[in-house]
Enzyme design. Structure first.
Site, PDB file in Angstrom:
ATOM      1  N   GLY A  48      15.249 -27.134  74.146  1.00 35.23           N
ATOM      2  CA  GLY A  48      14.444 -28.164  74.787  1.00 35.23           C
ATOM      3  C   GLY A  48      13.621 -28.969  73.806  1.00 35.23           C
ATOM      4  O   GLY A  48      12.902 -29.881  74.207  1.00 35.23           O
ATOM      5  N   CYS A  49      13.703 -28.624  72.531  1.00 38.44           N
ATOM      6  CA  CYS A  49      12.968 -29.360  71.502  1.00 38.44           C
ATOM      7  C   CYS A  49      13.932 -30.301  70.793  1.00 38.44           C
ATOM      8  O   CYS A  49      15.054 -29.913  70.468  1.00 38.44           O
ATOM      9  CB  CYS A  49      12.365 -28.402  70.474  1.00 38.44           C
ATOM     10  SG  CYS A  49      11.128 -27.300  71.143  1.00 38.44           S
ATOM     11  N   MET A  50      13.496 -31.526  70.539  1.00 39.16           N
ATOM     12  CA  MET A  50      14.318 -32.472  69.778  1.00 39.16           C
ATOM     13  C   MET A  50      14.414 -32.014  68.322  1.00 39.16           C
ATOM     14  O   MET A  50      15.457 -32.105  67.706  1.00 39.16           O
ATOM     15  CB  MET A  50      13.723 -33.880  69.837  1.00 39.16           C
ATOM     16  CG  MET A  50      13.754 -34.517  71.202  1.00 39.16           C
ATOM     17  SD  MET A  50      15.404 -34.940  71.775  1.00 39.16           S
ATOM     18  CE  MET A  50      15.833 -36.224  70.634  1.00 39.16           C
TER      19      MET A  50
END
Length: 142
Positions: A48-50
């Site tokens: 969920g983290c870029m």
């Protein structure tokens, strides 16, 4: 030693503008202890983290009561700073404390929630969710 929520909020109140606060966040990230390369693997990535974010946790049963110890790293300076803030809140704390402490609310008290891009905010939420899941598993394993 981790800061209390109030101490963390106070530390951000020393800065007059957001440029200074961002510099402080980056400085906090630079002070994170290095994470061993062996832990920077796919299974430790936060989804969920870029940016790439790795998070590991160990339960310290030697503490009374037992606490959780976190290590984390990122390939992005601002994200490393956000990690440092989360570790200030959660590292060395009990699972119950972690479950009761709302990091997103703390970010709001600091004012960071209004100054993060939507992608960074999503990444922050993903990191907090992962920490809360670890704490919930540790709490239920009592």
């Amino acid at each position: 030693m981790t800061m209390t929520v109030d101490e963390l909020v106070e530390s951000f109140e020393f800065f007059d503008d957001w440029e200074e606060r961002y510099a402080y966040v980056i400085d906090l990230g630079k002070k994170l202890p290095p994470m061993p390369e062996a832990e920077m693997v796919e299974e430790n990535k936060v989804r969920g983290c870029m940016s790439q974010v790795w998070l590991v946790c160990e339960k310290d049963d030697g503490a009374d009561p037992p606490v959780l110890r976190f290590r984390a790293n990122s390939d992005a300076f601002i994200v490393k700073g956000l990690i440092a803030i989360l570790l200030e809140l959660y590292d060395g704390q009990t699972p119950d404390y972690i479950l009761e402490t709302d990091a997103i609310d703390v970010m709001g008290r600091i004012g960071l929630d209004q100054h993060l891009s939507p992608n960074r905010r999503n990444g922050l939420v993903a990191m907090v969710d992962r920490i809360k899941k670890i704490a919930a598993a540790a709490a239920s394993a009592k």
